[in-house]
Write an enzyme that holds these catalytic residues in place. Structure first.
Site, PDB file in Angstrom:
ATOM      1  N   CYS A  77       0.803  -1.237   0.000  1.00 33.12           N
ATOM      2  CA  CYS A  77       0.000   0.000   0.000  1.00 33.12           C
ATOM      3  C   CYS A  77       0.832   1.281   0.000  1.00 33.12           C
ATOM      4  O   CYS A  77       0.727   2.095  -0.914  1.00 33.12           O
ATOM      5  CB  CYS A  77      -0.883   0.062   1.242  1.00 33.12           C
TER       6      CYS A  77
ATOM      7  N   HIS B 159      -2.450   6.840   4.227  1.00 36.24           N
ATOM      8  CA  HIS B 159      -1.353   5.895   4.489  1.00 36.24           C
ATOM      9  C   HIS B 159       0.008   6.387   3.979  1.00 36.24           C
ATOM     10  O   HIS B 159       0.841   5.597   3.544  1.00 36.24           O
ATOM     11  CB  HIS B 159      -1.677   4.515   3.878  1.00 36.24           C
TER      12      HIS B 159
END
Ligand SMILES: *[C@@H]1O[C@H](CO)[C@@H](O)[C@H](O)[C@H]1NC(C)=O
Ligand SMILES: *[C@@H]1O[C@H](CO)[C@@H](O)[C@H](O)[C@H]1NC(C)=O
Ligand SMILES: *[C@@H]1O[C@H](CO)[C@@H](O)[C@H](O)[C@H]1NC(C)=O
Length: 475
Positions: A73, A129
């Site tokens: 990610c 993130h």
């Protein structure tokens, strides 16, 4: 007289540095990033998956058949935002977890800030993130006009509490711009993101400038949670995590449908480019998530890196098409700037694919791809992979299924699922590719993954994931 006034106004606007680059016919861009979505969990690769809204866009637009992403990610998102390979950013190993006192290097001007200076309104919903120990790492300080979502890597879909990813106590993690949004607790994340995306599209229709809407879905990242109506779509899937995850894919598809409807009902559909991509391959515990590709999320195998995706716009020519040109997630950076009419494109690790994607008449500008270089594994040394043309060379990677030892060389044109190791057959080529890969070590920025800092533990911040505790030295 009129002429003089026009000239005067023109000069005045120039003086005020008004951004007139993006005219009303510059397209809107909707970039939808799915989380942990496997190659085999979309209907255009596997007809038993129910993604009818995406299927329409894929089969009437351009399916991206060779579109690579990073294995994880944070690295994929870093590459998208900067146009740089993660090993040039210190983001090549792992993800940003819990209270790590760092983030995506502030050395770089991110994609939304560049689109903003081209006159775009820039909005983000979903998962960031990319760091939050200081406000300067967070979306609204890095080029987004608005943000509605969460800062960490994974949350409970209803409470929006993060687990803390093994560092710290976890806590509530959902914001409306910079404000803590407790009112979202109890509602499925995908519904929240969809409502906000639709609201942004509806509110935008009266404005003269185009918009960039980045929808970074939480689906289908664990924890596996989905409203019953989507779970019930797959009565024959026995493995429960896979059953729920497939429901989550369909829940995301419904969201894509709602976004398309909003674009249509506001008359903005024909002037919008819709891009859909996963951020990395599906996780290994789901059944056949990346079938028939080898490997899963977190690995440089094709199953971790060959991303399901498509691009749709009525501005595309000669559609429907399948695009076989080699692409990498870094390419979206310059591709989007190109779509936005940028006069010049930055010098980074990516290439604009816009001409090839738009016309179908030109080849991919890319023939080499570095999947990753991770120097942090003390046992294996360098873990990395490179592709030149159809050949892929892999070193240091682990293979839990077959227990094979690398290095590996594959001809992907012939062997897309990486089953025939050609290292012994073509030792010279294998060596050349290894040298090319290792040659990049001189440009590598060492992995930046500091230990979690207790100062960032949400328990110090009223139980809420909150910025404000970076060391002053952080880049
Ligand atoms: C950021 O810039 C500084 C100063 O030029 C440099 O030393 C550092 O390596 C850069 N960091 C990254 C992650 O690029
Ligand atoms: C990969 O390809 C080989 C050769 O075609 C085949 O034997 C193997 O079953 C394939 N693996 C998967 C997972 O499809
Ligand atoms: C979520 O976190 C908030 C703030 O720390 C806490 O009050 C709440 O009880 C948590 N909810 C759940 C379901 O864990």
């Amino acid at each position: 007289m009129v002429m003089a006034w026009e000239v005067a106004i023109h000069l005045l606007l120039q003086f005020l540095n008004f951004s007139l680059v993006a005219s009303t016919d510059t397209p809107n861009i909707v970039f939808i990033f799915a989380d942990d979505l496997g190659w085999n969990h979309v209907s255009w690769n596997n007809p038993s998956v129910l993604t009818p809204h995406m299927q329409v866009l894929a089969e009437t637009g351009v399916i991206l058949d060779q579109s690579y992403v990073q294995p994880l990610c944070t690295p994929s998102r870093s590459a998208l935002m900067t146009g740089m390979y993660p090993f040039h950013l210190g983001r090549q190993h792992g993800v940003l977890a819990g209270p790590m006192p760092t983030g995506l290097s502030r050395n770089y001007t991110l994609l939304p800030e560049k689109l903003s200076s081209l006159g775009y309104a820039t909005h983000m919903v979903g998962k960031w993130h990319l760091g939050m120990c200081d406000w300067s790492y967070t979306p609204t300080y890095r080029g987004f006009d608005s943000f509605y979502g969460f800062y960490s890597g994974s949350n409970d879909y209803y409470s929006h509490n993060t687990s803390g990813n093994g560092h710290g106590s976890g806590g509530f993690d959902f914001r409306d711009n910079e404000m803590i949004a407790f009112e979202t607790a109890g509602t499925y994340a995908t519904e929240l993101f969809t409502e906000k995306a639709v609201e942004i599209i509806e509110n935008h229709q009266t404005q003269e400038n185009p918009f960039f809407l980045y929808i970074a879905h939480e689906n289908v990242h664990f924890p596996y949670q989905v409203p019953k109506e989507y779970y019930d779509l797959y009565p024959d899937v026995e493995d429960d995590d896979t059953h729920i995850a497939l429901g989550m894919v369909s829940a995301m598809d419904k969201s894509v449908g709602a976004v398309v409807d909003a674009l249509k009902s506001t008359g903005q559909y024909d002037n919008t480019v819709i891009i859909f991509s996963t951020d990395n391959g599906g996780v290994g515990n789901l059944i056949d998530a990346n079938y028939p590709l080898r490997g899963n999320k977190a690995h440089v195998w094709e199953g971790g890196t060959r991303g399901a995706g498509f691009i749709y716009s009525s501005l595309l020519q000669d559609i429907p098409r399948v695009y076989n040109g080699l692409m990498h997630v870094t390419d979206w950076h310059n591709t989007l700037l190109d779509i936005a009419g940028s006069q010049s494109l930055p010098d980074n690790d990516g290439f604009s694919q816009w001409e090839a994607l738009k016309t179908g008449q030109s080849p991919s500008p890319r023939d080499t791809l570095i999947y990753n270089i991770d120097e942090t594994d003390s046992e294996k040394g360098i873990i990395g992979a490179i592709r030149v043309g159809d050949y892929k060379y892999i070193m240091g990677e682990s293979d839990k299924v077959n227990n094979e030892e690398g290095p590996w060389l594959f001809d992907l044109s012939d062997d897309p699922n990486e089953s025939m190791n050609l290292v012994l057959e073509k030792p010279v080529l294998a060596n050349e590719l290894e040298e090319l890969l290792l040659g990049e070590l001189s440009t590598l920025v060492p992995a930046d993954l500091p230990k979690g800092d207790p100062a960032g533990d949400p328990s110090n911040w009223g139980g809420v994931v909150s910025p404000g505790w970076c060391p002053a030295t952080t880049e």
